[in-house]
Design a protein around this motif. Structure first.
Motif, PDB file in Angstrom:
ATOM      1  N   ALA A   3      51.290  19.664  54.427  1.00 25.48           N
ATOM      2  CA  ALA A   3      50.254  20.224  55.293  1.00 25.48           C
ATOM      3  C   ALA A   3      49.864  21.611  54.787  1.00 25.48           C
ATOM      4  O   ALA A   3      50.699  22.383  54.342  1.00 25.48           O
ATOM      5  CB  ALA A   3      50.761  20.324  56.721  1.00 25.48           C
TER       6      ALA A   3
ATOM      7  N   LYS B  84      47.516  24.956  55.949  1.00 24.52           N
ATOM      8  CA  LYS B  84      46.723  25.526  57.037  1.00 24.52           C
ATOM      9  C   LYS B  84      45.274  25.675  56.604  1.00 24.52           C
ATOM     10  O   LYS B  84      45.002  26.080  55.483  1.00 24.52           O
ATOM     11  CB  LYS B  84      47.259  26.911  57.409  1.00 24.52           C
ATOM     12  CG  LYS B  84      48.387  26.861  58.414  1.00 24.52           C
ATOM     13  CD  LYS B  84      48.599  28.219  59.054  1.00 24.52           C
ATOM     14  CE  LYS B  84      48.941  29.282  58.027  1.00 24.52           C
ATOM     15  NZ  LYS B  84      49.181  30.588  58.654  1.00 24.52           N
ATOM     16  N   PRO B  85      44.346  25.346  57.480  1.00 25.43           N
ATOM     17  CA  PRO B  85      42.944  25.534  57.113  1.00 25.43           C
ATOM     18  C   PRO B  85      42.651  27.012  56.847  1.00 25.43           C
ATOM     19  O   PRO B  85      43.207  27.887  57.502  1.00 25.43           O
ATOM     20  CB  PRO B  85      42.179  25.035  58.332  1.00 25.43           C
ATOM     21  CG  PRO B  85      43.161  24.979  59.447  1.00 25.43           C
ATOM     22  CD  PRO B  85      44.507  24.805  58.832  1.00 25.43           C
TER      23      PRO B  85
ATOM     24  N   TRP C 266      37.996  25.074  50.361  1.00 30.39           N
ATOM     25  CA  TRP C 266      37.446  23.745  50.612  1.00 30.39           C
ATOM     26  C   TRP C 266      36.057  23.501  50.034  1.00 30.39           C
ATOM     27  O   TRP C 266      35.739  22.393  49.595  1.00 30.39           O
ATOM     28  CB  TRP C 266      37.410  23.482  52.129  1.00 30.39           C
ATOM     29  CG  TRP C 266      38.768  23.461  52.727  1.00 30.39           C
ATOM     30  CD1 TRP C 266      39.327  24.428  53.527  1.00 30.39           C
ATOM     31  CD2 TRP C 266      39.784  22.456  52.559  1.00 30.39           C
ATOM     32  NE1 TRP C 266      40.615  24.065  53.859  1.00 30.39           N
ATOM     33  CE2 TRP C 266      40.921  22.867  53.280  1.00 30.39           C
ATOM     34  CE3 TRP C 266      39.824  21.243  51.860  1.00 30.39           C
ATOM     35  CZ2 TRP C 266      42.087  22.120  53.343  1.00 30.39           C
ATOM     36  CZ3 TRP C 266      40.991  20.491  51.907  1.00 30.39           C
ATOM     37  CH2 TRP C 266      42.110  20.937  52.644  1.00 30.39           C
TER      38      TRP C 266
ATOM     39  N   LEU D  47      36.132  12.802  53.720  1.00 30.04           N
ATOM     40  CA  LEU D  47      37.279  12.970  54.617  1.00 30.04           C
ATOM     41  C   LEU D  47      38.521  12.296  54.029  1.00 30.04           C
ATOM     42  O   LEU D  47      39.659  12.686  54.321  1.00 30.04           O
ATOM     43  CB  LEU D  47      36.926  12.333  55.969  1.00 30.04           C
ATOM     44  CG  LEU D  47      37.560  12.870  57.239  1.00 30.04           C
ATOM     45  CD1 LEU D  47      37.320  14.376  57.383  1.00 30.04           C
ATOM     46  CD2 LEU D  47      37.007  12.140  58.458  1.00 30.04           C
TER      47      LEU D  47
ATOM     48  N   HIS E 277      42.968  15.941  52.005  1.00 29.95           N
ATOM     49  CA  HIS E 277      43.036  15.764  53.457  1.00 29.95           C
ATOM     50  C   HIS E 277      42.351  16.899  54.217  1.00 29.95           C
ATOM     51  O   HIS E 277      42.966  17.556  55.055  1.00 29.95           O
ATOM     52  CB  HIS E 277      44.492  15.630  53.915  1.00 29.95           C
ATOM     53  CG  HIS E 277      45.161  14.405  53.377  1.00 29.95           C
ATOM     54  ND1 HIS E 277      45.372  13.270  54.120  1.00 29.95           N
ATOM     55  CD2 HIS E 277      45.634  14.139  52.142  1.00 29.95           C
ATOM     56  CE1 HIS E 277      45.961  12.364  53.359  1.00 29.95           C
ATOM     57  NE2 HIS E 277      46.129  12.857  52.153  1.00 29.95           N
ATOM     58  N   ILE E 278      41.116  17.110  53.894  1.00 28.56           N
ATOM     59  CA  ILE E 278      40.331  18.101  54.641  1.00 28.56           C
ATOM     60  C   ILE E 278      40.213  17.621  56.081  1.00 28.56           C
ATOM     61  O   ILE E 278      40.116  16.412  56.344  1.00 28.56           O
ATOM     62  CB  ILE E 278      38.935  18.282  53.984  1.00 28.56           C
ATOM     63  CG1 ILE E 278      38.209  19.486  54.580  1.00 28.56           C
ATOM     64  CG2 ILE E 278      38.093  17.006  54.112  1.00 28.56           C
ATOM     65  CD1 ILE E 278      36.947  19.874  53.792  1.00 28.56           C
ATOM     66  N   SER E 279      40.251  18.552  57.010  1.00 25.57           N
ATOM     67  CA  SER E 279      40.117  18.156  58.415  1.00 25.57           C
ATOM     68  C   SER E 279      38.642  17.970  58.747  1.00 25.57           C
ATOM     69  O   SER E 279      37.760  18.542  58.102  1.00 25.57           O
ATOM     70  CB  SER E 279      40.732  19.210  59.332  1.00 25.57           C
ATOM     71  OG  SER E 279      39.939  20.362  59.340  1.00 25.57           O
ATOM     72  N   SER E 280      38.398  17.167  59.756  1.00 30.91           N
ATOM     73  CA  SER E 280      37.024  16.815  60.095  1.00 30.91           C
ATOM     74  C   SER E 280      36.205  18.049  60.489  1.00 30.91           C
ATOM     75  O   SER E 280      35.041  18.177  60.094  1.00 30.91           O
ATOM     76  CB  SER E 280      37.027  15.792  61.227  1.00 30.91           C
ATOM     77  OG  SER E 280      35.726  15.335  61.486  1.00 30.91           O
ATOM     78  N   ASN E 281      36.820  18.947  61.238  1.00 27.72           N
ATOM     79  CA  ASN E 281      36.029  20.113  61.678  1.00 27.72           C
ATOM     80  C   ASN E 281      35.701  21.046  60.514  1.00 27.72           C
ATOM     81  O   ASN E 281      34.624  21.628  60.452  1.00 27.72           O
ATOM     82  CB  ASN E 281      36.723  20.870  62.820  1.00 27.72           C
ATOM     83  CG  ASN E 281      38.031  21.492  62.393  1.00 27.72           C
ATOM     84  OD1 ASN E 281      38.760  20.910  61.563  1.00 27.72           O
ATOM     85  ND2 ASN E 281      38.359  22.654  62.924  1.00 27.72           N
ATOM     86  N   ILE E 282      36.621  21.178  59.548  1.00 26.63           N
ATOM     87  CA  ILE E 282      36.334  22.023  58.380  1.00 26.63           C
ATOM     88  C   ILE E 282      35.266  21.356  57.511  1.00 26.63           C
ATOM     89  O   ILE E 282      34.333  22.009  57.052  1.00 26.63           O
ATOM     90  CB  ILE E 282      37.608  22.303  57.555  1.00 26.63           C
ATOM     91  CG1 ILE E 282      38.545  23.208  58.352  1.00 26.63           C
ATOM     92  CG2 ILE E 282      37.263  22.956  56.209  1.00 26.63           C
ATOM     93  CD1 ILE E 282      39.830  23.547  57.632  1.00 26.63           C
TER      94      ILE E 282
ATOM     95  N   ARG F  19      47.883  20.513  47.012  1.00 24.87           N
ATOM     96  CA  ARG F  19      47.163  19.555  47.835  1.00 24.87           C
ATOM     97  C   ARG F  19      46.912  18.267  47.081  1.00 24.87           C
ATOM     98  O   ARG F  19      46.856  17.196  47.667  1.00 24.87           O
ATOM     99  CB  ARG F  19      45.836  20.166  48.291  1.00 24.87           C
ATOM    100  CG  ARG F  19      46.030  21.337  49.239  1.00 24.87           C
ATOM    101  CD  ARG F  19      44.704  21.928  49.623  1.00 24.87           C
ATOM    102  NE  ARG F  19      44.056  22.569  48.492  1.00 24.87           N
ATOM    103  CZ  ARG F  19      42.849  23.097  48.526  1.00 24.87           C
ATOM    104  NH1 ARG F  19      42.148  23.024  49.627  1.00 24.87           N
ATOM    105  NH2 ARG F  19      42.337  23.690  47.472  1.00 24.87           N
TER     106      ARG F  19
END
Lengths: 151, 151
Positions: free
Chosen positions: A3, A5-6, A33, A53, A58-63, B17
């Motif tokens: 994991a 952190k964004p 990103w 996505l 594994h970029i998060s959807s909101n980012i 990543r």
């Protein structure tokens, strides 16, 4: 996959830290990103939100949504309806986005020399020789930092 | 000069990543500050902590200290005692750090074409022609994204 952190989003458009060209570029894509999204569009043939996505990082959807919005706002990508899927949109690079190719190539070349690039990405294509002006500049950096001249 | 929120630090060394070379580079310098520090060392002749603190982008002291630590840990810079000032240290690029020149040049070239670069940084030196392999790749990106062929 660990994991991560964004990162904080890039500063809003129009918030310039300085007029330096390096800084002005990083104001847009100086986060962990944005250039990965450009990479997906440029090298992986990805065009849909869900494809991006699903990338290894594994970029998060909101980012992802936030960075796509920034890239659209900066004119680096465009968004059009997908003729094949009525509810999907296709993202494409603009000429301004395609012009980021040398940035991605330079990062890739550096990583091939200095980072644990996966076998899947090797053998690397032979890096292009530095243009004469860059080679000269690199020599100057080497001199200033007292590095062994390898030429 | 507007205030800019500090970015989250890059992920700790060893947190990868993916094995993609673009991602592996951005794991180290994919934040808004790290490449500005490299820029200061490479182009501005800055060697001391306080000189970097005084750059136009107004990096905060804790971020500067953190990024220097990362750059030292990654072998991108070195730190030595300043013979001229007993209580100061000098930061220098390593060969691995000097090898970031093409990344900075590529960002700078892109910004000269697409960002409001200050007059102080213009006229830009003529960007070197893309090496043949890059030009070919750029043409492929253009084709895939249906951009007008400008060649």
């Amino acid at each position: 996959m660990q994991a991560v952190k964004p990162a904080a989003p890039p500063p809003p458009t129009g918030t310039l830290r300085s007029g330096c060209p390096v800084s002005l570029g990083l104001d847009i894509f100086g986060d962990r990103w944005t250039l990965l999204i450009v990479r997906d569009l440029m090298f992986s043939g990805k065009r849909h939100y869900r494809e991006m996505l699903a990338s290894d990082e594994h970029i998060s959807s909101n980012i992802l949504a936030d960075r796509l919005k920034t890239l659209l706002g900066e004119g680096i990508i465009t968004k059009t309806a997908d003729p094949a899927h009525q509810q999907k949109v296709i993202y494409s690079l603009t000429e301004k986005g395609a012009a980021l190719l040398p940035v991605l190539m330079a990062i890739s070349d550096w990583s091939h020399a200095h980072r644990p690039v996966s076998d899947a990405y090797r053998p690397a294509p032979a890096p292009p020789a530095l243009p004469p002006t860059w080679e000269q500049a690199l020599q100057e950096v080497r001199r200033a930092h007292q590095l062994t001249d390898r030429s």
